[in-house]
Design a protein around this motif. Structure first.
Motif, PDB file in Angstrom:
ATOM      1  N   GLU A 113       0.826  -1.209   0.000  1.00 14.36           N
ATOM      2  CA  GLU A 113       0.000   0.000   0.000  1.00 14.36           C
ATOM      3  C   GLU A 113       0.861   1.259   0.000  1.00 14.36           C
ATOM      4  O   GLU A 113       0.565   2.244  -0.700  1.00 14.36           O
ATOM      5  N   GLU A 114       1.964   1.233   0.778  1.00 11.66           N
ATOM      6  CA  GLU A 114       2.859   2.386   0.823  1.00 11.66           C
ATOM      7  C   GLU A 114       3.547   2.607  -0.522  1.00 11.66           C
ATOM      8  O   GLU A 114       3.660   3.750  -0.987  1.00 11.66           O
ATOM      9  N   GLU A 115       3.992   1.524  -1.148  1.00  8.79           N
ATOM     10  CA  GLU A 115       4.632   1.637  -2.458  1.00  8.79           C
ATOM     11  C   GLU A 115       3.655   2.158  -3.499  1.00  8.79           C
ATOM     12  O   GLU A 115       4.017   2.971  -4.364  1.00  8.79           O
ATOM     13  N   ALA A 116       2.413   1.694  -3.433  1.00  9.58           N
ATOM     14  CA  ALA A 116       1.393   2.147  -4.375  1.00  9.58           C
ATOM     15  C   ALA A 116       1.137   3.639  -4.222  1.00  9.58           C
ATOM     16  O   ALA A 116       1.023   4.374  -5.210  1.00  9.58           O
ATOM     17  N   GLN A 117       1.062   4.096  -2.977  1.00 11.50           N
ATOM     18  CA  GLN A 117       0.828   5.521  -2.716  1.00 11.50           C
ATOM     19  C   GLN A 117       1.970   6.376  -3.266  1.00 11.50           C
ATOM     20  O   GLN A 117       1.732   7.400  -3.911  1.00 11.50           O
ATOM     21  N   GLU A 118       3.209   5.942  -3.029  1.00  9.89           N
ATOM     22  CA  GLU A 118       4.360   6.703  -3.513  1.00  9.89           C
ATOM     23  C   GLU A 118       4.425   6.706  -5.035  1.00  9.89           C
ATOM     24  O   GLU A 118       4.813   7.706  -5.643  1.00  9.89           O
ATOM     25  N   ARG A 119       4.033   5.601  -5.661  1.00  7.23           N
ATOM     26  CA  ARG A 119       4.033   5.529  -7.125  1.00  7.23           C
ATOM     27  C   ARG A 119       3.007   6.512  -7.701  1.00  7.23           C
ATOM     28  O   ARG A 119       3.288   7.206  -8.692  1.00  7.23           O
ATOM     29  N   ILE A 120       1.846   6.601  -7.089  1.00  8.90           N
ATOM     30  CA  ILE A 120       0.793   7.517  -7.553  1.00  8.90           C
ATOM     31  C   ILE A 120       1.253   8.973  -7.388  1.00  8.90           C
ATOM     32  O   ILE A 120       1.085   9.808  -8.277  1.00  8.90           O
ATOM     33  N   ILE A 121       1.856   9.271  -6.225  1.00 11.14           N
ATOM     34  CA  ILE A 121       2.317  10.641  -5.962  1.00 11.14           C
ATOM     35  C   ILE A 121       3.411  11.038  -6.946  1.00 11.14           C
ATOM     36  O   ILE A 121       3.419  12.152  -7.483  1.00 11.14           O
ATOM     37  N   SER A 122       4.333  10.116  -7.213  1.00 12.08           N
ATOM     38  CA  SER A 122       5.407  10.379  -8.149  1.00 12.08           C
ATOM     39  C   SER A 122       4.875  10.716  -9.540  1.00 12.08           C
ATOM     40  O   SER A 122       5.330  11.662 -10.190  1.00 12.08           O
ATOM     41  N   GLY A 123       3.916   9.930  -9.990  1.00  9.32           N
ATOM     42  CA  GLY A 123       3.316  10.206 -11.299  1.00  9.32           C
ATOM     43  C   GLY A 123       2.548  11.500 -11.331  1.00  9.32           C
ATOM     44  O   GLY A 123       2.578  12.242 -12.324  1.00  9.32           O
TER      45      GLY A 123
END
Length: 299
Positions: free
Chosen positions: A286-296
């Protein structure tokens, strides 16, 4: 109209205090002296100096800069007629232990007829978490006829407090594009203040701010587009909230001409749950998914 009234009308938070500081500085008097000699006439050159500083303060120049209380880095860019220029800049502050670091830069752009300028800048704060890092940039831009100025500014962490002020005047057929990306965390605060005057016929402006507020950080987005002629103006504030982050968007549009077409858009909220779930099904936490979305989102 009194100096206090001028500053108040310009939206200065503490107009009486600022006016008093300017009087002290340019008249060479203490506050006690001002009270005791307030009815005496001052020399013309001192009065002119007070008027000049009050006008600049009303235009948004920081009080500390005008009084010489803090060191500021000034950069003036004069871009000649028909030129095509790319400028890359970076500003950083660093403080150790419980120290304090400040950077205050004023950039002025004078873009000649038919000229094109692309300006890219990154801000960064480093050092101990107990230290206080502050960056307060001021940008002034004058776009002559048929010129183009594109500004891409990035600040993605480490700065405890920032006030980013941008003022621009746009001439006939000229176009201003601003892309801002900001991320705050912890107790950090960030404020953006845009004011653009569309004075030229067929002038255009496009202001887009994308930001992420994490932790207990807070952000303030203010934009004012004034259409004084036939023109097109667009401002947009998109923000993602994480944890207990807060974002306030306060747009203002002033159409002072019948053919001024002005638009504002704003979207503030948390990351949609289905986006997280979809990425988690692909093997991300979940944390990795959140960071990936924010990065994009911030690209």
């Amino acid at each position: 109209m009194s100096f206090i009234s001028v500053l108040k009308k310009a939206g200065i938070d503490s107009p009486a205090f600022d006016a008093l500081c300017i009087f002290e500085s340019k008249l060479g008097l203490t506050r006690h002296d001002l009270i005791m000699t307030g009815s005496k006439e001052a020399a013309k050159e001192r009065c002119d100096a007070v008027t000049e500083l009050a006008q600049k303060r009303a235009e948004g120049y920081p009080l500390q800069y005008l009084l010489g209380m803090w060191q500021f880095m000034d950069s003036d860019f004069f871009v000649g007629e028909g030129a095509d220029v790319t400028i890359v800049a970076g500003c950083g502050v660093h403080a150790d232990n419980e120290g304090e670091a400040k950077h205050n830069g004023i950039h002025r752009f004078f873009v000649g007829k038919g000229a094109k300028v692309v300006y890219q800048e990154k801000h960064l704060g480093t050092g101990a978490k107990t230290a206080f890092k502050r960056i307060d940039p001021v940008t002034d831009a004058v776009l002559e006829d048929d010129s183009y100025l594109e500004m891409d500014t990035v600040q993605l962490g480490g700065v405890d407090s920032t006030l980013r002020q941008t003022r621009a005047k746009v001439g006939n057929g000229a176009k201003l594009i601003v892309r801002e990306r900001i991320m705050t965390d912890g107790e950090e605060k960030a404020e953006t203040d845009f004011k653009v005057e569309m004075n030229g016929e067929d002038s255009a402006v496009d202001l887009v701010s994308r930001s992420v507020a994490k932790g207990h950080s807070c952000q303030q987005f203010k934009s004012e587009i004034i259409g004084n002629n036939r023109c097109t103006g667009h401002s947009e504030c998109d923000a993602i909230l994480v944890d207990n982050g807060r974002v306030n968007a306060a747009p203002a549009l002033e159409a002072a001409h019948l053919d001024a077409a002005l638009i504002h858009e704003a979207a503030i909220g948390k990351i949609a749950g289905e986006q997280i779930i979809k990425l988690c099904t692909l093997g991300l936490t979940e944390e990795e998914a959140q960071e990936r979305i924010i990065s994009g989102f911030l690209k």
